[in-house]
Design an enzyme around this catalytic site. Sequence first.
Site, PDB file in Angstrom:
ATOM      1  N   LYS A 200      35.172  47.540  34.921  1.00  0.00           N
ATOM      2  CA  LYS A 200      35.007  48.889  34.375  1.00  0.00           C
ATOM      3  C   LYS A 200      35.508  48.917  32.925  1.00  0.00           C
ATOM      4  O   LYS A 200      36.569  48.339  32.616  1.00  0.00           O
ATOM      5  CB  LYS A 200      35.779  49.902  35.225  1.00  0.00           C
ATOM      6  CG  LYS A 200      35.118  50.147  36.569  1.00  0.00           C
ATOM      7  CD  LYS A 200      33.808  50.884  36.411  1.00  0.00           C
ATOM      8  CE  LYS A 200      33.086  51.044  37.735  1.00  0.00           C
ATOM      9  NZ  LYS A 200      31.747  51.645  37.583  1.00  0.00           N
TER      10      LYS A 200
ATOM     11  N   LYS B 132      21.439  53.583  44.711  1.00  0.00           N
ATOM     12  CA  LYS B 132      22.490  54.315  45.425  1.00  0.00           C
ATOM     13  C   LYS B 132      21.848  55.425  46.240  1.00  0.00           C
ATOM     14  O   LYS B 132      21.053  56.210  45.711  1.00  0.00           O
ATOM     15  CB  LYS B 132      23.487  54.905  44.426  1.00  0.00           C
ATOM     16  CG  LYS B 132      24.265  53.823  43.674  1.00  0.00           C
ATOM     17  CD  LYS B 132      25.280  54.413  42.730  1.00  0.00           C
ATOM     18  CE  LYS B 132      26.365  53.394  42.461  1.00  0.00           C
ATOM     19  NZ  LYS B 132      26.618  53.119  41.053  1.00  0.00           N
TER      20      LYS B 132
HETATM   21  C1  0XW Z   1      29.887  54.111  41.620  1.00  0.00           C
HETATM   22  N1  0XW Z   1      30.974  53.259  41.262  1.00  0.00           N
HETATM   23  C2  0XW Z   1      31.909  53.987  40.411  1.00  0.00           C
HETATM   24  C3  0XW Z   1      31.632  52.871  42.506  1.00  0.00           C
HETATM   25  C4  0XW Z   1      31.069  51.582  42.924  1.00  0.00           C
HETATM   26  O1  0XW Z   1      32.049  50.673  43.237  1.00  0.00           O
HETATM   27  C5  0XW Z   1      30.256  51.106  41.745  1.00  0.00           C
HETATM   28  C6  0XW Z   1      30.556  51.992  40.632  1.00  0.00           C
HETATM   29  C7  0XW Z   1      29.437  52.052  39.604  1.00  0.00           C
HETATM   30  O2  0XW Z   1      29.353  52.997  38.822  1.00  0.00           O
HETATM   31  O3  0XW Z   1      28.618  51.128  39.526  1.00  0.00           O
HETATM   32 MG    MG Z   2      27.618  51.531  37.692  1.00  0.00          MG
END
Ligand code: 0XW
Ligand code: MG
Length: 367
Positions: free
Chosen positions: A163, A265
Amino acid sequence: MKITAISLYRVPLTSHETYYMSDGKTCDTVDSMVLRLITDTGIEGWGEVCPIPHYLPAYAGGVASAIQELSTVLLGADPVGPEALMHRVDAHLIGHDYAKSAIDTALWDLTAKAADLPLYRLLGGLQTHDLPLYHSITCVDPSDMADMAKTAEASGIKQFQVKLGADANWRRDVERLVAVRESVAISALVYGDWNCGASQLDATRVGNAVANLDIMLEQPCQTIESCANVKNSCGLAMKMDECAYDTASLLKAHQYGCMDAVALKLSKFGGLSRMRRARDLCLHLGAKMCIEDTWGSDITTATAMHLATATPRSHILNTCDLSGYVAPRLDANAPVRHNGKINVNDLPGHGVTPELAVLGEPVQQWH
Ligand code: 0XW
Ligand code: MG
């Protein structure tokens, strides 16, 4: 089969490690909404959606209102063959894809249970056993992030999402990427995720500073155009996430040449029905897929895993054991990671039955 009752539960999920992302986005304790569809056969379907604050156009508080609005469509309807009912759901309420994701998941759970089959058998059959997991590393000090990567690597993880952007300091982001890259095996996959929070200028500076390393970038900026410009400037591979959420955006990112990989997602696409179609499109486009959800516990984790299991290994980048990042678990028997990999179970449906004591009293019920 007919849906006779609906219950909605709110389960606060607390992260084992507070999760910091760009632009002040953070995940500490967030509400997950768990949906239970009860039918006249006694078979029950379970869905879940857990929107991270400030991440997508979604919030946990909106789920009950959306389901209130949709309850007249759902009650009395036949849940088997989810796309037929989801078509009516979409006609009744435009948008609110995150709430629809929980509904669609529960409908697929019911459909697979009606067939007495594990869900992956309805989504393409067993194609990928031992799903590869990535580990997501919160945006903190570069050396701490490198330590977290090493710990995850010792447990068998071979893919690392770094991150970036939490302190709006692009040189620190370079240090983060270099520190994690150097701390893990040369064969490991390392990618830096800004969650849309970087300017094109800063992401380009970071990309050029690490351009000699084997690193992929993820969703640096808010638009597909800016992400493509960053990629074109530094030449690094690019994963799309927030900007890729439907057929049109997948096609656009592909046409801009910045979708070497993509995060699919559930709550971004609005459930498994649409994500299955996105999966099939990505098979055609050739983008490697991370099949997951934004956040959540065992239901979202297992549902995404069923789709990944039913997808050819050649096109899978990875999946995420979200339920391993948070407490409580909804189902103590749900799958967990082993040696950097995870597998679905072979129970009918998605295989997760939440413990009622963990759910508490429903926040709302419809009969
Ligand atoms: C959605 N998130 C913050 C949680 C997952 O671990 C992956 C990540 C993303 O933004 O890719
Ligand atoms: Mg991401």
